[in-house]
Motif scaffolding. Structure first.
Motif, PDB file in Angstrom:
ATOM      1  N   GLU A 198       0.999  -1.145  -0.026  1.00 22.49           N
ATOM      2  CA  GLU A 198       0.023  -0.021   0.019  1.00 22.49           C
ATOM      3  C   GLU A 198       0.589   1.092  -0.078  1.00 22.49           C
ATOM      4  O   GLU A 198       0.586   2.174  -0.726  1.00 22.49           O
ATOM      5  CB  GLU A 198      -0.789  -0.027   1.164  1.00 22.49           C
ATOM      6  N   ILE A 199       1.969   1.294   0.793  1.00 22.54           N
ATOM      7  CA  ILE A 199       2.946   2.579   1.014  1.00 22.54           C
ATOM      8  C   ILE A 199       3.347   2.607  -0.471  1.00 22.54           C
ATOM      9  O   ILE A 199       3.504   3.908  -0.730  1.00 22.54           O
ATOM     10  CB  ILE A 199       3.707   2.250   1.932  1.00 22.54           C
ATOM     11  N   TYR A 200       3.953   1.524  -0.885  1.00 25.74           N
ATOM     12  CA  TYR A 200       4.831   1.734  -2.043  1.00 25.74           C
ATOM     13  C   TYR A 200       3.992   2.007  -3.480  1.00 25.74           C
ATOM     14  O   TYR A 200       4.063   2.848  -4.301  1.00 25.74           O
ATOM     15  CB  TYR A 200       5.525   0.669  -2.595  1.00 25.74           C
ATOM     16  N   LEU A 201       2.855   1.504  -3.685  1.00 25.41           N
ATOM     17  CA  LEU A 201       2.166   1.294  -4.743  1.00 25.41           C
ATOM     18  C   LEU A 201       0.942   2.356  -4.825  1.00 25.41           C
ATOM     19  O   LEU A 201       0.498   2.892  -5.871  1.00 25.41           O
ATOM     20  CB  LEU A 201       1.433   0.012  -4.927  1.00 25.41           C
ATOM     21  N   ARG A 202       0.647   2.633  -3.598  1.00 24.92           N
ATOM     22  CA  ARG A 202      -0.643   3.867  -3.389  1.00 24.92           C
ATOM     23  C   ARG A 202      -0.119   4.700  -2.454  1.00 24.92           C
ATOM     24  O   ARG A 202      -1.230   4.935  -1.476  1.00 24.92           O
ATOM     25  CB  ARG A 202      -1.987   2.984  -3.155  1.00 24.92           C
ATOM     26  N   PRO A 203       0.711   5.618  -2.643  1.00 29.89           N
ATOM     27  CA  PRO A 203       1.067   6.743  -1.568  1.00 29.89           C
ATOM     28  C   PRO A 203      -0.216   7.671  -1.478  1.00 29.89           C
ATOM     29  O   PRO A 203      -1.072   7.825  -2.502  1.00 29.89           O
ATOM     30  CB  PRO A 203       2.080   7.429  -2.263  1.00 29.89           C
ATOM     31  N   GLU A 204      -0.202   7.931  -0.391  1.00 26.43           N
ATOM     32  CA  GLU A 204      -1.580   9.121  -0.076  1.00 26.43           C
ATOM     33  C   GLU A 204      -1.017  10.600  -0.274  1.00 26.43           C
ATOM     34  O   GLU A 204      -1.770  11.414  -0.147  1.00 26.43           O
ATOM     35  CB  GLU A 204      -2.194   8.784   1.159  1.00 26.43           C
ATOM     36  N   THR A 205       0.225  10.742  -0.019  1.00 25.11           N
ATOM     37  CA  THR A 205       0.569  12.151  -0.053  1.00 25.11           C
ATOM     38  C   THR A 205       2.070  12.458  -0.882  1.00 25.11           C
ATOM     39  O   THR A 205       2.740  11.502  -1.321  1.00 25.11           O
ATOM     40  CB  THR A 205       0.929  12.956   1.691  1.00 25.11           C
ATOM     41  N   GLU A 206       2.169  13.664  -1.136  1.00 25.66           N
ATOM     42  CA  GLU A 206       3.575  13.755  -1.879  1.00 25.66           C
ATOM     43  C   GLU A 206       4.767  13.522  -1.372  1.00 25.66           C
ATOM     44  O   GLU A 206       5.654  12.819  -2.018  1.00 25.66           O
ATOM     45  CB  GLU A 206       3.366  15.489  -2.349  1.00 25.66           C
ATOM     46  N   PHE A 207       4.641  13.468  -0.065  1.00 26.20           N
ATOM     47  CA  PHE A 207       5.857  13.303   0.871  1.00 26.20           C
ATOM     48  C   PHE A 207       6.222  11.705   0.590  1.00 26.20           C
ATOM     49  O   PHE A 207       7.161  11.245   0.458  1.00 26.20           O
ATOM     50  CB  PHE A 207       5.731  13.708   2.207  1.00 26.20           C
ATOM     51  N   VAL A 208       5.187  10.903   0.978  1.00 28.58           N
ATOM     52  CA  VAL A 208       5.268   9.449   0.675  1.00 28.58           C
ATOM     53  C   VAL A 208       5.697   8.989  -0.541  1.00 28.58           C
ATOM     54  O   VAL A 208       6.502   8.240  -0.946  1.00 28.58           O
ATOM     55  CB  VAL A 208       3.988   8.638   1.158  1.00 28.58           C
ATOM     56  N   ALA A 209       5.014   9.399  -1.492  1.00 30.37           N
ATOM     57  CA  ALA A 209       5.444   9.418  -3.261  1.00 30.37           C
ATOM     58  C   ALA A 209       6.817   9.506  -3.484  1.00 30.37           C
ATOM     59  O   ALA A 209       7.433   8.630  -4.088  1.00 30.37           O
ATOM     60  CB  ALA A 209       4.342  10.061  -3.857  1.00 30.37           C
ATOM     61  N   ARG A 210       7.434  10.404  -3.037  1.00 33.91           N
ATOM     62  CA  ARG A 210       8.710  10.928  -3.309  1.00 33.91           C
ATOM     63  C   ARG A 210       9.879  10.257  -2.369  1.00 33.91           C
ATOM     64  O   ARG A 210      10.915   9.731  -2.861  1.00 33.91           O
ATOM     65  CB  ARG A 210       9.208  12.444  -3.129  1.00 33.91           C
ATOM     66  N   PHE A 211       9.478   9.891  -1.130  1.00 32.39           N
ATOM     67  CA  PHE A 211      10.273   9.411  -0.047  1.00 32.39           C
ATOM     68  C   PHE A 211      10.365   7.971  -0.347  1.00 32.39           C
ATOM     69  O   PHE A 211      11.702   7.188  -0.071  1.00 32.39           O
ATOM     70  CB  PHE A 211       9.988   9.685   1.233  1.00 32.39           C
ATOM     71  N   VAL A 212       9.439   7.183  -0.448  1.00 33.72           N
ATOM     72  CA  VAL A 212       8.975   5.806  -0.411  1.00 33.72           C
ATOM     73  C   VAL A 212       9.447   5.360  -2.032  1.00 33.72           C
ATOM     74  O   VAL A 212       9.995   4.305  -1.955  1.00 33.72           O
ATOM     75  CB  VAL A 212       7.924   5.268   0.360  1.00 33.72           C
ATOM     76  N   SER A 213       8.498   5.796  -2.606  1.00 33.40           N
ATOM     77  CA  SER A 213       8.211   5.248  -4.084  1.00 33.40           C
ATOM     78  C   SER A 213       9.303   6.088  -5.097  1.00 33.40           C
ATOM     79  O   SER A 213       9.525   5.773  -6.304  1.00 33.40           O
ATOM     80  CB  SER A 213       6.895   5.539  -4.731  1.00 33.40           C
ATOM     81  N   LYS A 214      10.000   6.890  -4.396  1.00 31.25           N
ATOM     82  CA  LYS A 214      11.101   7.846  -5.420  1.00 31.25           C
ATOM     83  C   LYS A 214      10.093   8.351  -6.824  1.00 31.25           C
ATOM     84  O   LYS A 214      10.523   8.558  -7.788  1.00 31.25           O
ATOM     85  CB  LYS A 214      12.160   7.075  -5.974  1.00 31.25           C
ATOM     86  N   SER A 215       8.668   8.661  -6.678  1.00 35.06           N
ATOM     87  CA  SER A 215       8.082   9.189  -7.663  1.00 35.06           C
ATOM     88  C   SER A 215       8.423  10.255  -8.313  1.00 35.06           C
ATOM     89  O   SER A 215       8.841  11.545  -7.743  1.00 35.06           O
ATOM     90  CB  SER A 215       6.364   8.937  -7.245  1.00 35.06           C
TER      91      SER A 215
END
Length: 349
Positions: free
Chosen positions: A227-244
């Motif tokens: 869930e954290i990697y594939l479906r981040p809920e915030t900009e921070f999680v998307a950048r920090f975890v998924s490197k999006s």
């Protein structure tokens, strides 16, 4: 051991390290607390350990209040084991003596372990792969062996909760991979709940049942690694975890039109509400499909290439924006390319 953290805040003078943290950890669950330096993860771990008292709120372990207003149960009474980043081995004790020490000194060590100390030491030596090193002193051990001793010492009194504070950060890359497997095996063998603090996304994703992402003393998102990697809920999680990469554009219901794309649209049913309300689409580096220019997509120029064996890591410049892209396809520096969303990446992230 089940743990409840209720509205826990912590201040150091005028600095607010934690803001109203609410978290429940189930018995036997492996929870990773993930975040950058200064986000409050170690402060939260120290409160769980009994080294710090919360400024407000309370912590319950098996429904017993162990920290709160006027209450602070000391670490030795909490049935916890702790593994530090620095190993913290005693230079005058051999491996067996490190394992024996908490069995004898922890007040919460169960009587059946205290009464069978020799058997428990041998059991822990076998479990941690240290039997052949039982008489070695710390200076005679490698980094990985020292970390095994630190873990063995922590689990020796059979704690209900195992706290780990960045235990692998001082090890080299290959050894970290080996130790991840060791820690997972220890978790399976002991059945203890584990709270694992790290700033390394790979460690958290690889080992945890659940990840708590923290930022500025608050929980940013909590969920399974997927869930954290594939479906981040915030900009921070998307950048920090998924490197999006965060692509700007326009949303029409569940369809996204990139601002810099030439008549292209991407499906995004599972993209979080935050991104839709801000006109963004998070795209992981491996989700981009790289093609020669002339194809439909976002046009750009390759400004850096790193070969990584089975794939290439590209930096691509498109007007004032830079994208990070991972692709198995070989391109050269200064090539003109087109970026689209890979059809195999699924909807959204």
């Amino acid at each position: 051991m089940s743990i409840q953290i209720k509205q826990v805040s912590k201040s150091f003078g005028s600095f607010q390290a934690l803001h109203s943290i609410d978290l429940t950890i189930k018995d036997g669950e492996f929870v990773a607390i993930l975040g950058p330096s200064g986000c409050g993860k170690t402060t939260l771990l120290r409160i769980l350990a009994g080294f710090e008292q919360p400024s407000s709120g309370e912590v319950l372990m098996d429904d017993l209040v162990v920290a709160g207003s006027g209450t602070l149960l000391p670490p030795e009474k909490r049935r916890i084991g702790m593994v530090f980043q620095s190993f913290a081995l005693w230079p005058h004790m051999n491996v067996s003596e490190h394992i024996r020490f908490p069995i004898r000194t922890h007040k919460s060590t169960p009587s059946h372990i205290k009464n069978n100390e020799k058997n428990r030491i041998q059991e822990v030596l076998n479990m941690s792969g240290l039997s052949h090193l039982a008489d070695r002193m710390p200076h005679e051990l490698s980094g990985g062996q020292k970390q095994r001793v630190a873990i063995a010492r922590a689990i020796a009194p059979q704690p209900s909760l195992l706290l780990m504070d960045e235990p692998l950060s001082s090890l080299d890359a290959m050894l970290r991979m080996d130790m991840r497997r060791e820690i997972q095996q220890v978790h399976r063998n002991t059945g203890s709940a584990v709270v694992y603090v790290t700033h390394d996304q790979g460690e958290a994703l690889a080992m945890a049942d659940r990840i708590i992402v923290m930022k500025d003393g608050r929980i940013e998102q909590a969920g399974t690694p997927q869930e954290i990697y594939l479906r981040p809920e915030t900009e921070f999680v998307a950048r920090f975890v998924s490197k999006s990469n965060l692509v700007t554009g326009h949303w029409d219901d569940d369809v996204f039109m990139p601002k810099d794309g030439n008549n292209i649209s991407w499906p995004g049913k599972q993209v979080g509400k935050y991104f839709k309300s801000h006109g963004l689409y998070p795209v992981r580096p491996d989700q981009f499909q790289l093609q020669p220019s002339g194809k439909a997509g976002i046009l750009g120029e390759i400004v850096n290439v790193q070969f990584q064996g089975k794939e290439f890591h590209y930096d691509i410049r498109s007007d004032a924006t830079r994208w990070e892209v991972i692709s198995p396809l070989p391109f050269s520096l200064n090539d003109q390319v087109s970026l689209s969303l890979s059809s195999v990446s699924g909807e959204g992230v």
